[in-house]
Design an enzyme around this catalytic site. Structure first.
Site, PDB file in Angstrom:
ATOM      1  N   ASN A  22      -8.372-132.872  77.665  1.00  0.00           N
ATOM      2  CA  ASN A  22      -7.647-131.542  78.504  1.00  0.00           C
ATOM      3  C   ASN A  22      -8.343-130.910  79.027  1.00  0.00           C
ATOM      4  O   ASN A  22      -8.293-130.659  80.478  1.00  0.00           O
ATOM      5  CB  ASN A  22      -6.737-130.906  77.295  1.00  0.00           C
ATOM      6  CG  ASN A  22      -7.527-130.227  76.108  1.00  0.00           C
ATOM      7  OD1 ASN A  22      -8.411-130.773  75.855  1.00  0.00           O
ATOM      8  ND2 ASN A  22      -6.995-129.281  75.821  1.00  0.00           N
ATOM      9  N   GLU A  80     -12.160-127.802  65.920  1.00  0.00           N
ATOM     10  CA  GLU A  80     -11.151-126.756  66.649  1.00  0.00           C
ATOM     11  C   GLU A  80      -9.961-127.711  67.053  1.00  0.00           C
ATOM     12  O   GLU A  80     -10.055-128.881  68.004  1.00  0.00           O
ATOM     13  CB  GLU A  80     -11.777-126.455  68.079  1.00  0.00           C
ATOM     14  CG  GLU A  80     -11.031-125.229  68.692  1.00  0.00           C
ATOM     15  CD  GLU A  80      -9.977-125.708  69.797  1.00  0.00           C
ATOM     16  OE1 GLU A  80      -8.795-125.691  69.227  1.00  0.00           O
ATOM     17  OE2 GLU A  80     -10.373-125.977  70.659  1.00  0.00           O
ATOM     18  N   CYS A 132      -4.800-126.185  74.165  1.00  0.00           N
ATOM     19  CA  CYS A 132      -4.666-125.716  72.703  1.00  0.00           C
ATOM     20  C   CYS A 132      -4.289-124.510  72.435  1.00  0.00           C
ATOM     21  O   CYS A 132      -3.592-124.290  71.570  1.00  0.00           O
ATOM     22  CB  CYS A 132      -5.970-126.121  71.918  1.00  0.00           C
ATOM     23  SG  CYS A 132      -7.212-125.199  72.332  1.00  0.00           S
TER      24      CYS A 132
END
Length: 486
Positions: free
Chosen positions: A154, A253, A287
């Protein structure tokens, strides 16, 4: 200007070479399906070559003058600035990011490199007292050695660099495996930047491959002492398990399901703008994106009206068009998964007050009202331009709704009473939260990371320095010590 799209090979031992696997991989433009490049995947031998190279060169790099090390990062920033437009074009073509997204990502990258450039001068130590006479205790900060980094699709340029630059700055070698859909912006482009900046050859290695080719060996390999992973919670849990079994430190993460709260005393126009930015930037494929809007009943109608009006004006389409706000999702699988969740939300009773069409990999915005916390669209991470709005009547409900999630990465609270907001923030189960701002924030000197299913560990600033270093105790007995027996 460098043609980054030509970088469709491996970067191992300081050389650009084809992977040794018979597997051929395609790198496609997610907007029009055009094949940007094909490349041969790396296999286990390539992986071993990469780790051994990083391990061998790291020892010389760790001894280099810190001022010389810092100059490499300064040259990397200059190289990015010189190739700015080409990098923008590459992000648009490979990721489907808009020009706005590309500019935003490049800014994050340059700030991260600048922060990492300070690390060589922070590899300090301490002299500590001892209860034993004439003993001197020295504690040195040392590189962990080699760091294995796996990055997502992303924000691949930034989320790779977020670990690559600090790890190198702390004196480590690095092997980077970018996502198979973003091998250039997440991998080979970074290798080219540091190669051009004068980083010692072989210190940074980039392999582009698929898990089917290398299995768990990226983590299990005996060379890396730390693994940094950014990606889905499902994969992150597996990596954490494998790393733990092999006594490697894992920095994870992972996913998010962030809540943006609008209290009854909020500046509604500001809250609407922050909420739109927090959901629809890069098609919601972040995210930290706000998946859930939790709005007080006293301002609910006003907020929804203004929010829907602003969302309805967002432009969708070709990411090369500078007016486009919402471009394509990364692939068809992500599109179909989103369609399935939208249909499930409708069946569960949510009301789609905005429901755009789907064309190719582009999903136009979908805004749900009448959402309750138990619905799947409120519980699952939505990596797409789909948002759920929930109504609450008091602070207790705000906390109950916000904390009713397996995730805990980011969040936001809008209120004119910032101390009330801060007190609520302390009670929300999330690693980061922002008062009167959006949920998407990442600054190079501030601790970044989540709780629960959103990950383990913290990065940025001193936290990245700690993540990629260890401490060595060296004691010196200046005068002969008396032992209890001889």
């Amino acid at each position: 200007m460098t043609n980054f799209k030509a970088l469709h090979s491996q970067y191992i031992q300081g050389e650009w070479r084809d992977g040794s696997s018979s597997r051929t991989m395609e790198n496609k433009n997610p907007y029009n399906g055009e094949v940007i490049a094909t490349y041969k995947a790396a296999n286990l031998q390539d992986l071993d070559d990469a780790y051994q190279s990083a391990n061998n060169v790291q020892k010389q790099w760790a001894k280099a003058n810190p001022v010389v090390q810092r100059e490499v990062f300064e040259k990397a920033v200059a190289y990015i600035e010189e190739n700015h437009e080409t990098i923008v074009e590459t992000i648009i073509d490979e990721i489907g990011g808009t020009r706005l997204k590309a500019e935003f990502e490049i800014g994050l990258v340059t700030n991260m490199i600048k922060e990492a450039s300070t690390f060589p001068l922070k590899m300090d130590g301490k002299i500590l007292p001892s209860p034993i006479d004439d003993k001197e205790n020295r504690v040195y900060r040392m590189p962990v050695g080699v760091v294995g980094i796996i990055s997502p699709f992303n924000f691949p340029f930034f989320l790779s660099m977020k670990s690559v630059a600090p790890a190198l700055g702390a004196g480590n070698g690095v092997v980077l495996k970018p996502h198979e859909h973003t091998p250039i912006t997440g991998g080979t482009m970074i290798a080219k930047i540091f190669e051009s900046a004068g980083l010692p050859k072989g210190l940074l290695n980039v392999i582009t491959t698929e898990i089917a080719e290398i299995g768990d060996n990226f983590v299990e390999h005996p060379v890396p002492r730390a693994i940094s992973f950014t990606g889905s919670t499902k994969v992150g849990k597996h990596i954490g398990e494998v790393a733990g079994r092999n006594l490697k430190e894992a920095h994870l993460e992972l996913g998010g399901n962030s809540a943006l709260v609008v209290l009854e005393d909020a500046d509604i126009d500001l809250a609407v703008s922050a909420a739109v930015f927090s959901r629809f930037t890069h098609q919601g494929q972040i995210c930290m994106s706000a998946n859930r809007l939790i709005v007080h009943e006293k301002v609910y109608d006003e907020f929804v009206e203004k929010y829907v009006d602003k969302v309805s004006k967002l432009t969708c389409g070709d990411p090369k068009d500078p007016n486009t706000i919402i471009g394509p999702l990364i692939n068809e699988r992500q599109v179909q998964g989103t369609i399935d969740l939208i249909e499930k939300g409708i069946k569960e009773g949510a009301n789609p007050v905005v429901k755009g069409k789907v064309e190719g990999n582009i999903i136009e915005p979908v805004v749900f009202t009448n959402v309750t916390p138990d619905m799947d669209i409120a519980q699952e991470e939505l990596f797409a331009p789909v948002i759920s709005i929930m109504k609450v009547s008091n602070d207790e409900e705000v906390l109950a709704y916000a904390n009713d999630s397996l995730y805990g990465l980011s969040g936001a609270i809008h209120t004119t009473d910032v101390e009330r907001g801060a007190e609520l923030a302390k009670q929300m189960d999330t690693g980061m939260i922002h008062i009167n701002d959006g949920t998407i924030n990442d600054e190079p000197m501030v601790a970044f990371g989540g709780v629960k299913n959103s990950g383990l560990g913290r990065l940025n600033g001193e936290w990245s320095l700690d993540a990629f270093t260890t401490f060595k105790w060296i004691s010196i007995q200046h005068k002969a010590r008396q032992y209890p027996y001889s």
